[in-house]
Design a protein around this motif. Sequence first.
Motif, PDB file in Angstrom:
ATOM      1  N   ALA A 262       0.906  -1.155   0.441  1.00 13.70           N
ATOM      2  CA  ALA A 262      -0.109  -0.184  -0.086  1.00 13.70           C
ATOM      3  C   ALA A 262       1.204   1.106  -0.100  1.00 13.70           C
ATOM      4  O   ALA A 262       1.325   1.692   0.345  1.00 13.70           O
ATOM      5  CB  ALA A 262      -0.759   0.212   1.143  1.00 13.70           C
ATOM      6  N   PRO A 263       1.006   1.684  -1.175  1.00 11.73           N
ATOM      7  CA  PRO A 263       2.016   2.413  -0.496  1.00 11.73           C
ATOM      8  C   PRO A 263       1.209   3.839  -0.489  1.00 11.73           C
ATOM      9  O   PRO A 263      -0.040   4.423  -0.370  1.00 11.73           O
ATOM     10  CB  PRO A 263       2.409   3.012  -2.583  1.00 11.73           C
ATOM     11  N   SER A 264       2.049   4.637  -0.463  1.00 10.91           N
ATOM     12  CA  SER A 264       1.505   6.453   0.819  1.00 10.91           C
ATOM     13  C   SER A 264       0.854   6.989  -0.499  1.00 10.91           C
ATOM     14  O   SER A 264      -0.280   7.654  -0.232  1.00 10.91           O
ATOM     15  CB  SER A 264       2.132   6.903   1.862  1.00 10.91           C
ATOM     16  N   GLN A 265       1.497   6.755  -1.303  1.00 12.73           N
ATOM     17  CA  GLN A 265       0.730   8.028  -2.669  1.00 12.73           C
ATOM     18  C   GLN A 265       1.168   7.207  -4.550  1.00 12.73           C
ATOM     19  O   GLN A 265       2.269   6.919  -4.278  1.00 12.73           O
ATOM     20  CB  GLN A 265       1.608   9.212  -2.537  1.00 12.73           C
ATOM     21  N   LEU A 266       0.182   7.189  -5.062  1.00 15.80           N
ATOM     22  CA  LEU A 266       0.442   6.479  -5.596  1.00 15.80           C
ATOM     23  C   LEU A 266       0.993   7.125  -7.054  1.00 15.80           C
ATOM     24  O   LEU A 266       0.431   8.466  -7.026  1.00 15.80           O
ATOM     25  CB  LEU A 266      -1.369   6.231  -6.396  1.00 15.80           C
ATOM     26  N   ARG A 267       2.008   6.753  -7.606  1.00 14.83           N
ATOM     27  CA  ARG A 267       3.111   7.438  -9.113  1.00 14.83           C
ATOM     28  C   ARG A 267       1.716   8.060  -9.576  1.00 14.83           C
ATOM     29  O   ARG A 267       1.123   7.182 -10.237  1.00 14.83           O
ATOM     30  CB  ARG A 267       3.266   6.637  -9.202  1.00 14.83           C
ATOM     31  N   PRO A 268       1.688   8.718 -11.082  1.00 16.28           N
ATOM     32  CA  PRO A 268       1.006   8.590 -12.135  1.00 16.28           C
ATOM     33  C   PRO A 268       1.087   7.813 -12.467  1.00 16.28           C
ATOM     34  O   PRO A 268       1.893   7.204 -13.022  1.00 16.28           O
ATOM     35  CB  PRO A 268       1.079  10.437 -12.994  1.00 16.28           C
ATOM     36  N   VAL A 269      -0.039   7.872 -13.481  1.00 19.27           N
ATOM     37  CA  VAL A 269      -0.096   6.335 -14.262  1.00 19.27           C
ATOM     38  C   VAL A 269       1.007   6.510 -15.746  1.00 19.27           C
ATOM     39  O   VAL A 269       1.889   5.596 -16.510  1.00 19.27           O
ATOM     40  CB  VAL A 269      -1.838   6.056 -14.962  1.00 19.27           C
TER      41      VAL A 269
END
Length: 306
Positions: A262-269
């Motif tokens: 569970a990343p703290s913030q998703l990277r941009p697609v």
Amino acid sequence: MEKYAIYVPRLVTKKEIFAPGHRACIGCGEALAVRLVCKALGQNVIMVNATGCIEIISSQLPYTSWRVPWIHTLFENTAAVASGIEAGLKVMTKKGRRSPQDVKVVAMAGDGGTSDIGLQALSGAFERGHNFLYICFDNEAYMNTGIQRSSATPYGASTTTSPAGKISIGQVTWKKNMPAIAAAHDIPYVATACPSYPFDLMAKVAKGVATRGPAYIHILSVCPTGWRSAPDLTVRLGRLAVETGVFPLYEVEKGKYKLSFAPSQLRPVQDYLKLQGRFRHLDKDNIRIIQERVREEYSRLLEKAA
């Protein structure tokens, strides 16, 4: 800070049940995934393999890469054949024709042989409760026969049967959520995995094959040929798929969802899409649509795992 629920084993066998010398493409993520799966399974196993890339690269007579009992089946009946083997082993044990050793039955197919052609047989096997592990190696198209689109092909991807051009962006439907379909059968174990996270993959395979009853594992398998990506980016692309939320890693045990990463913030697609030629034609609006869809689906997954 990222949260992990990934198990790291103390020992990984050096034995290669899926032997080297096969004819996979350079950088094939599916061959890497199969190798890791086999390390987790051990040798007391019977493999049932649908028509597809793995069957083609590993079994050209008079050669084979398989060091365990292995049978090739058609696209549509992999789960049916695995069901028959599992039922046959039970009957033979009951009649005293074999020792009651716990031989594992494992079926494998690509996304086409799972979410398209083989879905009927798979659903029936889940409903009947057969004791086997089914693994889908998802490279998001019918790569072996010429990169044709499947129901697992992501929105916007260009394939030979959904080509990008003046009147189309490529694939115009969204990827079928096959793990959710498997979980809807109320089977004991469902998981997603990726060879870019090898220990997580092997731990899930070990858990799935030890489960009594049907188990399903959906593995993202990067295909440099069909994705038009550099062969040395296979592991990186798998990680980007997870880090952007395009392909989250999770388990469903007895109906309960649990995230493995569970990343703290998703990277941009965009970080994931830009490395693949099959998405090269997409403009900013297309990418924005994909980004919004990924965020929505990831949010729903977080709610299930809460």
